[in-house]
Design an enzyme around this catalytic site. Structure first.
Site, short mmCIF file in Angstrom:
data_model
loop_
_atom_site.label_atom_id
_atom_site.label_comp_id
_atom_site.label_asym_id
_atom_site.label_seq_id
_atom_site.Cartn_x
_atom_site.Cartn_y
_atom_site.Cartn_z
N LYS A 112 0.85 -1.19 0.00
CA LYS A 112 0.00 0.00 0.00
C LYS A 112 0.89 1.24 0.00
O LYS A 112 1.78 1.38 0.86
CB LYS A 112 -0.87 -0.05 1.25
CG LYS A 112 -2.16 0.71 1.16
CD LYS A 112 -2.99 0.37 2.39
CE LYS A 112 -4.24 1.14 2.49
NZ LYS A 112 -4.79 1.07 3.85
C1 E4P Z 1 -8.17 1.57 4.31
O1 E4P Z 1 -7.40 1.11 3.53
C2 E4P Z 1 -8.01 2.87 4.95
O2 E4P Z 1 -6.77 2.98 5.49
C3 E4P Z 1 -9.08 3.08 5.97
O3 E4P Z 1 -10.33 2.65 5.45
C4 E4P Z 1 -9.15 4.48 6.51
O4 E4P Z 1 -10.31 4.64 7.29
P1 E4P Z 1 -10.52 5.85 8.32
O5 E4P Z 1 -10.83 7.06 7.54
O6 E4P Z 1 -11.69 5.40 9.16
O7 E4P Z 1 -9.25 5.98 9.10
#
Ligand code: E4P
Length: 217
Positions: free
Chosen positions: A83
């Site tokens: 990622k």
């Molecule tokens: C997923 O890959 C993201 O990192 C995550 O959904 C972020 O979510 P948040 O906005 O609740 O931190």
């Protein structure tokens, strides 16, 4: 539609897996910090539980370090997805890793054209954050519609992975739009099977069955 668990909590991941609802897992530095533990051990453990793509995020922001981190993370398991953030350096890392056959999830996407750049860089997944757009008074789901439409217009293979999911309505709307994947906190996934009429109907069946005086076993 694929369901990914948005957590690094091993017990929660096992629970979702036992329900047959685990197509993949996403993590990020904030989730690792929240749940604790060693990053490499956690990601390796998750990859053993889940057969689908497991996202492990790089921590650096410059190209060289991010590239080294990405290669190290990519080596952890066959189902790893590296990622990277949607920055100039992140897109460059995406292009290089994807070129070597590594799955890449480009995260922190907040505009349709950012999503186009991720697709052109060869991303396996792009992660638009719907909840965080809603938080600042914008419409997160509109971003998903726009990306799905643009990707369809040009036949991009990159999968739209709806992230920052806050509630089941986000999941329903993602399904109606035709997004490929939703990544959700485990408590939101579990809310999908809850319905008051299911609970009420089951209670009535249990009571009526008792009246028959019969046993199936
Ligand atoms: C997923 O890959 C993201 O990192 C995550 O959904 C972020 O979510 P948040 O906005 O609740 O931190």
């Amino acid at each position: 539609m694929k369901f990914f668990a948005d957590t690094s909590d091993i017990d929660a991941i096992k629970e979702i897996n036992d329900l047959g609802m685990l197509d993949g897992v996403t993590t990020n530095p904030s989730l690792i910090a929240k749940n604790g533990g060693d990053f490499f051990e956690i990601i390796t453990e998750i990859c053993k539980i889940c057969d689908g793509p497991v996202s492990g995020e790089v921590a650096a922001t410059d190209y060289e370090t991010m590239m080294k981190e990405g290669e190290k993370v990519a080596g952890l398991a066959d189902n790893i997805t590296v990622k990277v953030p949607l920055t100039e350096a992140g897109l460059k890392v995406c292009k290089n890793l994807a070129g070597n056959g590594t799955m890449v999830n480009v995260t922190l996407c907040f505009s349709p054209m950012q999503a186009v750049l991720a697709a052109k860089a060869g991303a396996t997944f792009v992660s638009p954050f719907v909840g965080r757009l809603d938080d600042i008074g914008q419409n997160g789901m509109e971003l998903i519609s726009d990306i799905v439409r643009i990707y369809d217009n040009y036949g991009f293979d990159t999968e739209v992975l709806v992230a920052s999911v806050r509630h089941t309505q986000h999941i329903l709307e993602s399904a109606l739009i035709g997004a490929d994947v939703v990544t959700c906190p485990p408590d939101v996934i579990k809310k999908l099977y809850k319905h008051p009429l299911t609970d009420k109907g089951l209670a009535a069946f249990v009571e009526d069955w008792k009246k028959t005086g019969q046993s199936i076993l």
